[in-house]
Each structure stands twice: as C-alpha cells, then as structure tokens.
Design an enzyme around this catalytic site. Structure first.
Site, PDB file in Angstrom:
ATOM      1  N   THR A  17     -11.862  -6.167   2.662  1.00  9.89           N
ATOM      2  CA  THR A  17     -13.020  -6.596   1.875  1.00  9.89           C
ATOM      3  C   THR A  17     -13.430  -7.988   2.334  1.00  9.89           C
ATOM      4  OG1 THR A  17     -12.269  -5.328  -0.046  1.00  9.89           O
ATOM      5  CG2 THR A  17     -13.871  -7.075  -0.453  1.00  9.89           C
ATOM      6  N   ARG A  49     -12.604   0.295  -5.528  1.00 15.69           N
ATOM      7  CA  ARG A  49     -12.400   1.417  -4.613  1.00 15.69           C
ATOM      8  C   ARG A  49     -12.031   2.695  -5.362  1.00 15.69           C
ATOM      9  NH1 ARG A  49      -8.339  -1.511  -0.476  1.00 15.69           N
ATOM     10  NH2 ARG A  49      -8.365   0.527   0.554  1.00 15.69           N
ATOM     11  N   LEU A  86      -8.662 -10.727  -2.536  1.00 12.17           N
ATOM     12  CA  LEU A  86      -9.559  -9.714  -2.004  1.00 12.17           C
ATOM     13  C   LEU A  86      -8.732  -8.846  -1.062  1.00 12.17           C
ATOM     14  CD1 LEU A  86     -12.793 -11.731  -1.016  1.00 12.17           C
ATOM     15  CD2 LEU A  86     -12.423 -10.354  -3.072  1.00 12.17           C
ATOM     16  N   ASP A  87      -8.976  -7.557  -1.058  1.00 17.69           N
ATOM     17  CA  ASP A  87      -8.258  -6.678  -0.150  1.00 17.69           C
ATOM     18  C   ASP A  87      -8.509  -7.100   1.301  1.00 17.69           C
ATOM     19  OD1 ASP A  87      -7.352  -5.161  -2.289  1.00 17.69           O
ATOM     20  OD2 ASP A  87      -9.034  -3.751  -2.171  1.00 17.69           O
ATOM     21  N   ARG A  88      -7.584  -6.771   2.149  1.00 20.30           N
ATOM     22  CA  ARG A  88      -7.654  -7.150   3.563  1.00 20.30           C
ATOM     23  C   ARG A  88      -9.002  -6.793   4.181  1.00 20.30           C
ATOM     24  NH1 ARG A  88      -2.764  -5.947   7.793  1.00 20.30           N
ATOM     25  NH2 ARG A  88      -3.708  -6.757   9.695  1.00 20.30           N
TER      26      ARG A  88
END
Length: 218
Positions: A59, A158, A55-57
């Site tokens: 998110t 995104r 998961l992105d930082r």
C-alpha cells in the site's frame, strides 16, 4: 530518496508518501524496510522519527511518523479514539453493487499450515471493523472506490472490499490476483487533530500505477 517524499513536516509530525513495496518493519525476507531510512529522515533532530500506524507493504500513500515521544503518545490516542480522518482509494477487480454505503464486518485472524494466516469476516469472533465506501468511477469491469475506515484492523480495506463488496483490490496477492503493476491501494489523505494546534494534514500524489490502468486523478 524518501526525503523527497515528505508531505508534512513540523516539530511533532512528519507525513511520508510511502512507496508501494516498502515495508514498515523489517520483513522476514531481509528486504529493505522503512527502518533502513529513518536515519536520513531526522531533519536536524537527534531522534529518529517513529511510525505511528501501519500501512501494508504494497500500500502506498500517507504514513504518519512522530518526532518526539509525547507527540507519539498523543497521535496514538487520536488513532485509537477514532478522531483521525483517513481516505484511501483503490481499484477493484469488479464493480460493487450500489453507489456508496458502510461495510460493518468484524474481522478475525485465521491461519492454517497450508495457506498461512489471513484476515476474514466473523461476526461472532471478530473485532469490530467499519469502513465507509463510495464508488468513484467504472472502467472496463474495474471500479475506482473511495474508502474511509473508522477502525484500523489489519488488512481491513482489503478484506472489506472482497467480503463486503464482492470484489478484491486489484493486484492483491493475498485476497485477489497479483498484478505486475502491484496492489492498487493508496492512502490518499490523512488528517490528525491536535487540539488547539493546526491539525496534521496531508494529501499524497496520485499513484502512477493507477494511471497506468486508466484511472487518472479527477
């Protein structure tokens, strides 16, 4: 305390409600990452759990970790085979046209000295990326949207929000405008099949930062 954010736990799997702002891998800026917490997430096992996906930082939400190598390999196969059900919710800075649909936009990484790297849609050079979406609510020029990605490309939701729906995720520092409350993207639920065993299934709590913008759960 990440021990208090466990959504699912058995001998093979753990699902963590990852807080926004916590990177999975150690970042270049030296900030604390998930790696710094793994020793506290063993729950009686000698092995540290291992993140199966990313998961992105910025998110938040459901993150699957494996608790042994055999389980890790099976979970990776499930992700690669497209059998994992992932549901995200996001607040967009804008309102997409229509009520629901599928974004089929291949993605490719591009980079420049001035802007660094980012992902963008490219039907010719990009790797396949598909995301199903559904409009849930509109409030003061923003939209709450459900996303169900079929694939797991870097920054997929995104970029699909921005280039597929014409509205960036609110607070997205790369593809939109940064927001004091952070990026409004949340991995709401996760279901991972396990053959004859009960699937790994988890749902993350509704994020406070969504409520602060007027989008309460329900």
């Amino acid at each position: 305390m990440l021990q208090e954010r466990i959504l699912f736990l058995d001998g093979e799997a753990m699902v963590l409600d990852k807080p926004a702002g916590l990177p999975i891998d150690p970042p270049r800026d030296g900030a604390i990452s998930l790696d710094n917490h793994l020793a506290s997430l063993t729950f009686g096992f000698h092995r540290w759990p291992v993140a199966v996906h990313r998961l992105d930082r910025d998110t938040s939400g459901c993150l699957l970790l494996s608790r042994n190598p055999k389980a890790h390999a099976r979970f990776q196969q499930a992700f690669e085979g497209g059998t994992v059900e992932k549901r995200y919710v996001a607040i967009l800075d804008g309102v997409p046209a229509g009520e629901e649909g599928t974004i089929d936009l291949p993605l490719v990484k591009v980079s420049s000295v001035e802007a660094g790297w980012r992902m963008t849609g490219d039907a010719r050079k990009g790797k396949s990326a598909r995301t199903h979406w559904k409009l849930l609510r509109v409030l003061e020029g923003r939209a709450l949207v459900e996303f169900r990605p079929e694939t797991g490309r870097t920054h997929q939701i995104r970029v699909h929000a921005l280039e597929g729906l014409g509205a960036a995720v609110a607070g997205d520092p790369f593809y939109g405008q940064a927001h004091a409350g952070g990026m409004m993207l949340h991995a709401q639920s996760l279901l991972v099949p396990r053959g004859t065993k009960e699937p790994v299934s988890a749902q993350a709590p509704w994020p406070d930062r969504f409520t602060a913008l007027g989008f309460a759960e329900g």
